[in-house]
Write a protein that holds these residues in place. Structure first.
Motif, short mmCIF file in Angstrom:
data_model
loop_
_atom_site.label_atom_id
_atom_site.label_comp_id
_atom_site.label_asym_id
_atom_site.label_seq_id
_atom_site.Cartn_x
_atom_site.Cartn_y
_atom_site.Cartn_z
N TYR A 78 0.85 -1.19 0.00
CA TYR A 78 0.00 0.00 0.00
C TYR A 78 0.89 1.24 0.00
N THR A 79 0.51 2.21 -0.80
CA THR A 79 1.24 3.48 -0.85
C THR A 79 0.34 4.59 -0.33
N PRO A 80 0.72 5.25 0.76
CA PRO A 80 -0.13 6.32 1.29
C PRO A 80 -0.16 7.52 0.36
N MET A 81 -1.21 8.29 0.48
CA MET A 81 -1.35 9.50 -0.32
C MET A 81 -0.32 10.53 0.09
N LEU A 82 0.04 11.41 -0.83
CA LEU A 82 0.95 12.49 -0.50
C LEU A 82 0.22 13.51 0.36
N TYR A 83 0.87 13.95 1.40
CA TYR A 83 0.27 14.92 2.32
C TYR A 83 0.83 16.31 2.02
N ASP A 84 -0.06 17.31 1.87
CA ASP A 84 0.41 18.67 1.58
C ASP A 84 -0.23 19.71 2.51
N GLY A 85 -0.61 19.28 3.72
CA GLY A 85 -1.23 20.18 4.67
C GLY A 85 -0.21 20.82 5.60
N PRO A 86 -0.67 21.44 6.67
CA PRO A 86 0.23 22.10 7.62
C PRO A 86 1.14 21.09 8.31
N SER A 87 2.29 21.56 8.75
CA SER A 87 3.28 20.70 9.41
C SER A 87 2.83 20.35 10.83
N PRO A 88 3.42 19.32 11.44
CA PRO A 88 3.09 19.00 12.83
C PRO A 88 3.33 20.18 13.76
N GLU A 89 4.38 20.96 13.52
CA GLU A 89 4.67 22.11 14.36
C GLU A 89 3.57 23.17 14.25
N GLU A 90 3.07 23.36 13.02
CA GLU A 90 1.99 24.33 12.82
C GLU A 90 0.70 23.85 13.47
N VAL A 91 0.42 22.57 13.33
CA VAL A 91 -0.79 22.01 13.94
C VAL A 91 -0.72 22.11 15.45
N LEU A 92 0.44 21.80 16.02
CA LEU A 92 0.60 21.88 17.47
C LEU A 92 0.42 23.32 17.95
N ALA A 93 0.97 24.29 17.20
CA ALA A 93 0.82 25.69 17.58
C ALA A 93 -0.64 26.12 17.52
N LEU A 94 -1.37 25.67 16.50
CA LEU A 94 -2.79 26.00 16.37
C LEU A 94 -3.60 25.37 17.51
N ARG A 95 -3.25 24.14 17.86
CA ARG A 95 -3.94 23.49 18.98
C ARG A 95 -3.72 24.26 20.27
N LYS A 96 -2.48 24.67 20.50
CA LYS A 96 -2.18 25.39 21.74
C LYS A 96 -2.95 26.71 21.81
N GLU A 97 -3.19 27.32 20.66
CA GLU A 97 -3.85 28.63 20.65
C GLU A 97 -5.36 28.51 20.67
N HIS A 98 -5.91 27.51 19.99
CA HIS A 98 -7.35 27.50 19.76
C HIS A 98 -8.09 26.29 20.33
N VAL A 99 -7.38 25.28 20.82
CA VAL A 99 -8.02 24.08 21.35
C VAL A 99 -7.79 24.03 22.86
N SER A 100 -8.78 23.56 23.57
CA SER A 100 -8.71 23.51 25.03
C SER A 100 -7.41 22.84 25.50
N PRO A 101 -6.75 23.39 26.51
CA PRO A 101 -5.54 22.76 27.05
C PRO A 101 -5.82 21.43 27.72
N GLY A 102 -7.09 21.13 27.94
CA GLY A 102 -7.45 19.82 28.48
C GLY A 102 -7.24 18.70 27.47
N ILE A 103 -7.10 19.06 26.19
CA ILE A 103 -6.83 18.06 25.16
C ILE A 103 -5.34 17.78 25.13
N PHE A 104 -4.95 16.59 25.55
CA PHE A 104 -3.52 16.27 25.65
C PHE A 104 -3.09 15.41 24.46
N HIS A 105 -1.79 15.23 24.32
CA HIS A 105 -1.27 14.37 23.26
C HIS A 105 -0.24 13.41 23.84
#
Length: 443
Positions: free
Chosen positions: A8-35
């Protein structure tokens, strides 16, 4: 060590980076959501028992989205059923007739023993346990409920009351009318594997709570068939039989929480409570029921079910046509692909492997579980059983680096939770054992 071959070959991903997603989570998602993990991974695709990150790296999913992905990520039959229903009608509510809810209720009830034939669909395990407790209190006319120490039944107000981990309970008024009986743990408790009456002795605490912690009458006794979040604790033989007897003698209904143990995961039986030779009055289920969609259910007898008809009770999304279509497809795949039998086979292979590792690594205090619901408890010293919390966290991180994603649980976070999709293969199991062996070797 390499993962087993996978065409199986996964699709190419062209979205935001993990660092960008983490920064967005920290700013806009409840801090109660952990990873998980010190450096969190970003999962963007799944297929079968595997997950892929944004760079296309493949991981073996040993935790199944917290015991939720039962038949495999993006199973084609499940995807097709959901897509077809999405293209037809996505939402109606139960105020109108739709065939999916009626057909699925019939098919799901057919998997239940005894007179457990009536279904009520909701969206999560917490909701299911809330509703089960409401039904028990309304039906019996009693209020007090007994749950178990080390239990996890959800995070909503009623479910949090039933839960017995301080880490999951907020400092707000809760738990009115709920008592917690002794945890029937043959590893850490006073009665062990060498005591043939351990189940009966642990269950005696339920009778004591009725006498000393209630009016003498209770509404319900609730227990996970295998404690999941608490570290995959399997009850001694006869425990639920005797606990149910004490609860029913006090006028209570017996509720089996199958949110994690149900749908063939134990291997020997379709439902976890069947491993204890009992039939509950109410059964709650979620997670693996829908392979990832927000779906849960409460199943009970026609007599008890009538309780909800005495008032108006309504769930906007319960019985949603798309969720019902997905639930029906999951049930069919479990049967068609023999996933209960596979859980038994691969679970036995993993259990034997973990026991071999226990002979090599003194960190392993106990290997336990049934089928593909397994736990490996880690201790600093086998004599004192001091929890190896830090070591477990380090092994957990190393497994990720080596391509294996697993869970951890127990009050001290010292138990590796192994609960993969039920389509896992023997080659996957061997990879898992090799990774955990290597991860433990340097600790």
């Amino acid at each position: 060590m390499p993962l087993p071959p996978f065409d199986y070959t996964p699709m190419l991903y062209d979205g935001p980076s993990p660092e960008e997603v983490l920064a967005l989570r920290k700013e806009h998602v409840s801090p109660g959501i952990f990873h998980y993990y010190k450096k969190p991974i970003m999962v963007v695709e799944g297929k079968g028992q595997y997950l892929f990150d944004e760079k296309g790296r493949r991981y073996l999913d040993g935790f199944g989205g917290i015991v939720t992905v039962s038949v495999g990520h993006c199973h084609p039959d499940v995807v097709a059923a959901a897509n077809l229903q999405n293209e037809t009608i996505q939402h109606t509510t139960t105020i109108y007739l739709h065939p999916n809810i009626a057909l699925y209720a019939k098919e799901l009830a057919a998997k239940m023993p005894g007179d457990l034939k009536v279904c009520y669909f909701v969206n999560s395990g917490s909701e299911a346990n809330d509703l089960a407790l409401l039904m028990a209190r309304a039906y019996t006319g009693n209020y007090d409920a007994i749950a178990l120490r080390n239990a996890y039944h959800g995070g909503s107000p009623s479910a949090m009351a039933l839960t017995s981990h301080h880490t999951w309970k907020f400092n707000v008024p809760h738990s009115f009318g709920v008592q917690h009986a002794r945890m029937p743990d043959i590893y850490r408790g006073p009665f062990g594997n060498d005591d043939p009456d351990a189940g009966k002795k642990y269950a005696a605490d339920v009778e004591d709570l009725v006498r000393f912690g209630s009016s003498g009458k209770i509404a319900a006794f609730i227990a996970e068939s295998i404690q999941g979040v608490g570290g995959t604790v399997v009850f001694p033989d006869g425990y639920l039989k005797h606990a149910y007897e004490h609860a029913r003698a006090a006028g209570g209904l017996c509720i089996a929480d199958e949110v994690q143990a149900g749908f063939g995961r134990t291997g020997t039986h379709f439902w976890g409570f069947e491993t204890q030779g009992v039939i509950p009055d109410i059964v709650t289920m979620a997670k693996g029921i829908g392979n990832g969609c927000p779906l849960a259910a409460v199943i009970t007898t026609p007599e008890i079910a009538k309780t909800l008809a005495t008032r108006i009770h309504f769930n906007t999304f319960g019985g949603n046509p798309v969720s019902m279509a997905q639930g029906r497809a999951v049930l069919k795949v479990i049967e068609k692909e023999g996933l209960q039998a596979n859980s038994l086979k691969i679970g036995a292979h993993l259990t034997a492997g973990f026991n071999r590792l226990a002979g090599k690594h003194s960190l392993i205090g106990q290997v336990r579980g049934l089928g593909l619901m397994l736990g490996v408890e880690l201790v600093k010293d086998r004599a004192t059983k001091e929890p190896a919390k830090e070591e477990c966290a380090e092994i957990f991180e190393r497994c990720k680096d080596l391509g294996l994603l697993i869970g951890k649980g127990g009050l001290w976070g010292n138990t590796l939770r192994i609960k993969p999709p039920m389509c896992i293969t023997e080659a996957d199991a061997d990879f898992m054992l090799e990774v955990i062996d290597e991860a433990m070797s340097g600790v």
